[in-house]
Structures are given as C-alpha cells and as structure tokens.
Design an enzyme around this catalytic site. Structure first.
Site, PDB file in Angstrom:
ATOM      1  N   CYS B  86       2.627   4.674 -11.136  1.00  0.00           N
ATOM      2  CA  CYS B  86       2.135   4.389 -12.486  1.00  0.00           C
ATOM      3  C   CYS B  86       2.353   5.595 -13.405  1.00  0.00           C
ATOM      4  CB  CYS B  86       0.674   3.939 -12.405  1.00  0.00           C
ATOM      5  SG  CYS B  86       0.084   3.120 -13.891  1.00  0.00           S
ATOM      6  N   HIS B 194       0.525  -0.377  -7.963  1.00  0.00           N
ATOM      7  CA  HIS B 194      -0.287   0.571  -7.190  1.00  0.00           C
ATOM      8  C   HIS B 194      -0.388   0.200  -5.714  1.00  0.00           C
ATOM      9  CE1 HIS B 194      -2.117   2.961 -10.500  1.00  0.00           C
ATOM     10  NE2 HIS B 194      -1.864   1.877 -11.215  1.00  0.00           N
ATOM     11  N   GLU B 196      -1.405   2.125  -3.397  1.00  0.00           N
ATOM     12  CA  GLU B 196      -2.584   2.788  -2.807  1.00  0.00           C
ATOM     13  C   GLU B 196      -3.862   1.972  -3.005  1.00  0.00           C
ATOM     14  OE1 GLU B 196      -1.593   3.209  -5.778  1.00  0.00           O
ATOM     15  OE2 GLU B 196      -3.035   4.248  -7.070  1.00  0.00           O
TER      16      GLU B 196
END
Lengths: 79, 220
Positions: B86, B194, B196
């Site tokens: 990002c 994302h 994660e």
C-alpha cells in the site's frame, strides 16, 4: 528572491480530479467548460540572488522532490 | 527468516505487518525508525501501509527522502527482499525501486474492501507458494492506488512476468488491472492490497499466509 513552481500532470495522463471539477462546473451551468486539468502551485523563497543559479537549483528541486516526472511536468517562474 | 518493518511518521499498518511476521516466522520483526540510517541484519524489509508524512506533496514522496531509504536501496541492490504494501508500494515507486506511479483512484473515492485478485506469476519468493492463476482475496484500503506507467513500461512488465497480482474487478482504474509488480531482479515486490491483514483467520481470511510462507522458504 521568490519563485513559483507549477506542477501539473503530463499530457495523456488521466486526471480524475480535473474531470470531476469539469463535471461540477458543467453542473453549475458553465456549459462552455471542456476539458479541465488541475495541478499544484508551490511558492518558494530563496536566499539566492542570481536568477540563473536559482533556476538551476529549482530545476534540481523539481527533479528530486517537487514533481514526480513519471506522471508530472513542471514550470518554474522566478519573480 | 529475519525481518524488519520500517516505521515512518503516520505509518499505520506497521504493527499489522509486525504481527503477521511474528505469527508466520515465530520471530519478532525489528521495528526500524525512518531516521535510522542502518538496517539490522535481516532477510526481508517491509515498507508498511499508512499515510507517511500525511501524504504531503505526493503519497510516498516525503518518505522516500528519509534517511533509512539509502540502507533499503543498498539492501535491495545486494538482492535482499523488500515488500512494499500500500503506502509502502507508493514509496517504492517514488524511490525508483519499482517503475510507474500510483495516482488518485479513478473514482476519486477511498476504496476500503476485500478484493479478489489473480496470482499472475509464481516465479518469485513472494508468490511461489500460490498456484498460477489462483484467486485470492486481500483487503484494499487506499485513495491513491491507480497504477500508472507508460505503455512501453507496462509491456515490459508483462513481457518479463513482473505483474504478480491483478484485480479481477478493478477498484481504482489501475492500468491493465495491475495490483502488484516486481522489480527486474525479482527481489522487490510492491502491491496495493494488504496480504498482512489476511494471515490470522480471526481477521476474516488466510489468503496472505502463502506469501509469507514463500518468503520463509526462500529466505530462511
């Protein structure tokens, strides 16, 4: 010495903000508005007194930070 | 695998990244402040999501001037893995480690939702644990994720198998539906979604785990 730097999107790079501004102006009745492109104005005060040196230094600033030359172009105005 | 997460002022996914790394590797990630000039001895450097420097001037432009960027460029130059998520992807394009730029979303709105992606290439330590063409769901949360590069660069990225993830339903106007790209040496990945945030099932998905597993296998 004062300087003004204009940073705008290169021709051909889509400008969604400019488009939205254009639509809004049309919506307000400004029917004559065609394409709109928007950008940034950056005003700087420099301690440099030699215009040629100032311009060279401003160009360096544009290349290194003020503009992303992948998508933007810049113009320098010394006042 | 030893990892570090870079913390810029207004990074806000740095701890998400650290938590995901710790869950996956069993080791704590080193949190590295942007004003440090040296990286600890690590295999992977993560540039996290957020709004570094309030997105002033352009997203990632100020972060790219941080002291730590010199060490990150050196780490990448010697083949070390770098993952930019990002805002981290925006920093990587600003730094020139990845080509192109990320512009305002075509719809002008901040987009925050899970998106379906296809894994385009599996020849990288980041994507080796996925099947080519697999569908994965990662969340996106950005206002400036509209990937732009000139036609020549886009052709080159595609020709060299460096488009790693594509949106199945483009949320931001990105050129050729690009969600994530790799550098030429294949050790630097930048992506807007994302991974994660989809490591722990409690967060609603685990599609991101394979990305970290691939890195662990390659770098441990």
């Amino acid at each position: 010495m004062k300087a003004r730097v204009f940073v705008t999107l290169k021709n051909g790079v889509l400008d969604p903000q400019g488009k939205a501004i254009g639509h809004a102006l049309n919506g307000l009745g400004f029917g004559s508005v065609g394409e709109v492109r928007q950008g940034k104005v950056i005003d700087l005060e420099l301690s440099e007194s030699d215009p040629a040196k100032a311009k060279a230094s401003l160009k360096d600033m544009c290349e290194k930070l003020l503009a992303n030359t992948v998508i933007e172009k810049y113009e320098i105005e010394i006042k | 695998m030893k990892s570090a997460v870079i913390v810029f002022p207004a990074s806000n996914c740095d701890r998400d990244a650290a938590t995901a790394l710790e869950q996956m590797t069993g080791k704590k990630a080193a949190m590295v402040w942007h004003q440090d000039s040296v990286l600890p001895d690590v295999d992977l450097v993560v540039l996290p999501g957020g709004f570094s420097y309030g997105d002033y001037l352009r997203c990632g432009a100020m972060a790219n001037q941080s002291k730590i960027m010199g060490a990150i460029k050196a780490h990448a130059a010697k083949g070390g893995a770098v993952l930019g998520i990002c805002n981290g992807f925006q920093v990587l394009t600003e730094s020139g480690l990845l080509p192109g730029a990320l512009m305002r979303n075509a719809g002008l709105k901040f987009v925050c939702k899970p998106v379906s992606l296809s894994v385009e290439e599996t020849q990288s330590s980041f994507t080796r644990k996925y099947d080519k063409g697999a569908s994965v769901t990662f969340p996106v949360a950005h206002g400036e994720g509209n990937y732009y590069a000139d036609t020549e660069t886009l052709d080159r990225l595609e020709g060299e198998g460096r488009v790693m993830f594509r949106y199945r339903d483009n949320p931001n106007g990105s050129a050729r539906d690009i969600a994530g790209i790799l550098n030429e040496k294949r050790n630097v990945l930048g992506l807007m979604p994302h991974p994660e945030r989809v490591v722990d099932p409690l967060n609603g998905g685990t599609d991101g785990r394979a990305l970290f597993q691939g890195l662990i296998e390659s770098l441990s």
